[in-house]
Enzyme design. Structure first.
Site, PDB file in Angstrom:
ATOM      1  CE  LYS A  33      -1.006   1.097   4.058  1.00 50.89           C
ATOM      2  NZ  LYS A  33      -1.481   1.516   5.371  1.00 50.89           N
ATOM      3  CB  THR A  34       3.703   2.380   2.086  1.00 51.16           C
ATOM      4  OG1 THR A  34       3.009   1.955   3.243  1.00 51.16           O
ATOM      5  CG2 THR A  34       4.367   3.710   2.356  1.00 51.16           C
ATOM      6  CG  ASP A 225      -1.915   5.480   4.763  1.00 53.34           C
ATOM      7  OD1 ASP A 225      -2.492   4.490   4.266  1.00 53.34           O
ATOM      8  OD2 ASP A 225      -0.804   5.422   5.322  1.00 53.34           O
ATOM      9  CD  GLU A 226      -3.365   2.671   8.152  1.00 53.30           C
ATOM     10  OE1 GLU A 226      -4.314   1.873   8.030  1.00 53.30           O
ATOM     11  OE2 GLU A 226      -2.211   2.323   8.402  1.00 53.30           O
ATOM     12  CD  GLN A 256      -4.380  -3.895   8.088  1.00 56.13           C
ATOM     13  OE1 GLN A 256      -3.475  -3.426   8.748  1.00 56.13           O
ATOM     14  NE2 GLN A 256      -4.277  -4.105   6.781  1.00 56.13           N
ATOM     15  NE  ARG A 614       0.495  -5.462  11.308  1.00 55.78           N
ATOM     16  CZ  ARG A 614       0.203  -4.906  10.145  1.00 55.78           C
ATOM     17  NH1 ARG A 614       0.979  -3.978   9.635  1.00 55.78           N
ATOM     18  NH2 ARG A 614      -0.860  -5.259   9.454  1.00 55.78           N
TER      19      ARG A 614
END
Length: 777
Positions: A33-34, A225-226, A256, A614
């Site tokens: 994503k980043t 983002d998010e 998430q 993670r």
DNA sequence: TACCAGGAGGTTTTT
DNA sequence: CCTCCTGGTA
């Protein structure tokens, strides 16, 4: 094709090269994503869009910094520093700093952190003559905070029937008044709290069309983002900003979403397609981070939630090792196990400290890990918890700076007016507050006009000296930068000397902390550009504005070789080769506070999903039978999430021999056996000594070893021996099983296993890496 | 006004 | 176990 698009998969490339119109990227965990976001920003710029016209909003400073850095790397020039990349809070604070006078605030308004807010609430509650047992600062603050996040101001709050009913029922009928009074006081103090940074930003855009127009045209391209973690205020603000150009790109993963307690609502991401016409939706479903085992476990668990956006996360990565499920007796054993395993993994797989992360649900859990890591000499660092800027000495020092910049800031004034001690004690402060309220002037105004209020001569002199000193500092502001002013403050107030003279360990630490603060101010003044990329603003005001919004997690030394400890919330967006998730117990994770509704429980499950995803290579899930809580031992059931794990990817070798470790119905059998100790039964401090005392009747549930085991009381000086050279035939003592003879040695060099015939408990296989054995002869 | 001892009460997650 | 507040004393 441009170079920077190489290495993107098809959907990633499609997302990165989309230029105009609304775009929603549903990005699974570890799906790059980043990378997509940064590439897209670079791509926009490569297509002639000016960096000044791009706004990217993130949730953490760290994410913002990383994004900026990566764009810079792709572009290979300095253009990226003109981008507006930052957290919602820091970007809005910066805009508000410029526009504040329109809404009656000084440009140098103070930003109140949670502690400041609570302290204001406390004062306000007292002034309204309300019972602070009913109007507890943190409860009141949470309520006010939720209201602001839901765009409910003090007046709407007072007029909302439903909210009023709620407060009546909770015996807090005056909450609306407190809210109102709190807002009035913050305004009087020239201060905004965290939520105001959003709320006031919204009001500014709503009430001042020329401001809205200005920023709509400045931010032609907006990236968020998010997005699953945005709350209604954030939603409204971005909607207003994007209304003209509709070049808005949101990235999120409903699986998430873990910030609903902060007002975030998944609705925002589900709603996005209705908000704009022709929304392009792209799903990123290939995971590049984790092994198949890890990913399968994650997918399997999240399936238990209802109402997910349909997607399937997959990977081409290897299967990897199975997920290790580990059960220990207590939280201390859990800590030991983790520290031992880190040591072992370092040797076996050549990992370094920095490759490990220990994640937990609550900050309080860090203690047992810390102790074990310290004992083993493993370098670690805790992220989160009490931040550097919340330490008393740091807050005190910063309060001086805050007062210099904004004398309306009553909270800061109260902190420093008698620190270091200068004879203006509690009674005088109370008087000042009364005068200020009576005359409707600020605390500072009373100080400057002290002679009018009939203070005792000594007190008056002290006050006047204080005022003179602050004015002296203010006069320096014009020629001197933040650092020089701060140094003068340290000297002139005797602040630094006072700490220096305290030779206790804590005193020394405080002194060092203040020195570190001064260093950080120096760094700020000397860095070529501030965190927003804007050159030149090195004033104290600019420094203070960013300081409150910094978190511990934002600190630099990224590559320090330390084991990282943090809450799962803090770990979002990060990845680590080896991850330990601890405290998988009912009442802890899922947390007791969050099992009352399906929504809450599902959020806990998403949190578990975040934790699991993670991990890149190895994942350890640990839980303890009992842990110390409030100083007494608390017994907990294994987390219900453990029952949701697919057996195929699990390694239960280390889960010990009791409770719910083989099949899930064992669990209920165990529960039936120990009825009365289910849930979280608390044992008094006294029972903590129980294992040592022969006479004490041990509660059955407490021992939590297989029922057939005969309890062994280890000798008082029990110290585990080095078992590297253990030989067959030696006599050993085990903490739980007692004395026995080593009958067989097997297993690999890094994982030796001894078979021991115990006098009382028969033959057991003992993993020498984990068990504590004392060699008797 | 300053400091200390003793007691109560508090643990969810964060910008 | 911890921190914060209170109330008493110097």
């Amino acid at each position: 094709m441009q170079d920077y698009l190489k290495g993107l998969n098809e959907p990633q490339r499609e997302a990165a090269t989309h230029i105009n119109g609304p775009l929603m990227i549903v990005a699974g965990a570890g799906s790059g994503k980043t990378k997509v976001l940064t590439t897209r920003i670079a791509h926009l710029m490569a297509n002639g869009i000016d960096a000044f016209n791009i706004l990217a909003l993130t949730f953490t400073n760290k994410a913002a910094a990383e994004m900026k850095e990566r764009v810079e790397k792709i572009l290979g020039n300095n253009e990226a520093r003109n981008l507006y990349i930052g957290t919602f809070h820091s970007v809005f604070a910066r805009i508000l700093r410029a526009e504040a006078p329109r809404i009656g605030y000084p440009n140098n308004f103070t930003i109140y952190d949670t502690d400041d807010s609570r302290s204001v609430i406390k004062t306000v509650v007292n002034e309204l003559n309300l019972d602070d047992k009913l109007y507890k600062p943190n409860v009141v603050h949470n309520r006010i905070s939720s209201a602001k996040n839901a765009l409910v101001g003090p007046d709407e709050y007072a007029n909302d029937y439903y909210l009023q009913q709620e407060d009546m029922r909770a015996n807090r009928p005056a909450l609306a008044q407190v809210y109102k009074a709190y807002q009035v006081r913050c305004f009087k103090n020239g201060a905004m709290d965290f939520d105001d940074l959003l709320f006031k930003m919204y009001e500014l855009l709503r009430d001042f069309p020329e401001v809205l127009h200005k920023y709509q045209h400045k931010f032609k391209y907006i990236l968020i983002d998010e997005y699953q973690d945005t709350n209604p205020v954030q939603y409204q603000i971005t909607k207003l900003l994007a209304a003209v150009n509709e070049n808005i790109c949101v990235v999120g993963d409903d699986a998430q979403s873990i910030y609903s307690f902060r007002g975030a609502t998944i609705e925002n991401i589900l709603q996005f397609q209705q908000d704009y016409d022709d929304v392009k939706v792209i799903k990123l479903e290939q995971n590049y981070r984790s092994t198949q085992s890890i990913l399968n476990v994650a997918n399997e668990v999240i399936k238990n939630n209802k109402g997910q956006l349909p997607k399937s996360l997959w990977t081409e990565n290897a299967h990897g090792e199975k997920i290790k499920l580990v059960r220990t007796m207590t939280d201390n054993d859990e800590g030991k196990y983790v520290a031992d395993t880190i040591q072992e993994q370092k040797l076996r797989n050549h990992y370094h400290n920095k490759h490990f992360a220990i994640l937990y649900r609550t900050n309080a859990q860090s203690r047992s890990y810390e102790e074990s890591l310290r004992r083993m000499g493993i370098a670690y660092r805790i992220f989160g918890g009490i931040s550097f800027y919340q330490r008393k000495e740091i807050k005190d020092f910063i309060s001086y700076l805050r007062v210099i910049v904004n004398t309306r800031d009553e909270e800061a004034l109260k902190r420093i007016i008698n620190y270091p001690i200068r004879g203006i004690g509690k009674t005088s402060v109370e008087k000042i507050v009364i005068f200020a309220n009576d005359q409707n002037i600020t605390f500072w105004d009373v100080l400057t006009r002290a002679s009018e209020f009939g203070f005792k001569a000594g007190t008056l002199e002290a006050i006047q000296n204080f005022v003179t000193m602050i004015r002296y500092f203010q006069s320096m502001l014009e020629q001197k930068n933040a650092y020089d002013v701060a140094v003068q403050v340290g000297k002139h107030t005797n602040f630094v000397k006072e700490l220096f003279n305290d030779k206790s360990t804590e005193g020394l630490a405080r002194y060092e902390n203040v020195q570190e603060l001064l260093n950080s101010i120096k760094e700020f003044t000397e860095s070529p550009d501030n965190e927003d990329g804007e050159v030149g603003d090195k004033t104290l005001g600019a420094y203070l504005q960013q300081i409150t919004l910094l978190t511990d997690a934002d600190e630099k030394d990224e590559n320090a070789d330390v084991v990282k400890l943090m809450t799962i919330h803090a770990a979002k967006g990060l990845e680590f080769p080896v991850v330990f998730v601890g405290g998988l117990e009912e009442t802890l994770f899922p947390n007791a506070m969050s099992i009352n509704t399906r929504e809450e429980l599902e959020e806990e499950r998403r949190l578990f999903y975040v934790a699991v995803t993670r991990a890149e290579k190895h994942l350890f899930l640990t839980y303890a039978n009992a842990r110390y809580r409030f100083g007494s031992l608390t017994q907990n059931e294994p987390s219900r999430f453990l029952d949701e794990l697919p057996e195929t990817f699990l390694d239960r070798t280390y889960a010990g021999g009791g409770a719910r470790n083989q099949t899930s119905n064992m669990g209920s059998a165990f529960a039936r056996m120990h009825r009365g100790f289910e849930g979280n039964t608390q044992f008094s401090n006294a029972s903590r000594q129980a294992p040592k005392s022969k006479t004490s009747a041990l509660p059955t549930g407490l021992t939590s070893k297989p029922p057939q085991t005969v309890q062994h009381i280890p000798s008082k000086d029990f110290v585990p021996s080095d078992t590297t050279n253990l030989q067959e035939g030696q006599k050993v003592e085990h903490q739980k099983f007692g004395y026995g003879l080593v009958t067989k040695l097997e297993g690999s060099a890094h994982n030796p296993i001894a078979t021991v015939k115990f006098e009382l408990n028969g033959e057991k296989k003992i993993m020498l890496n984990y068990a504590k054995l004392r060699i008797v002869e």
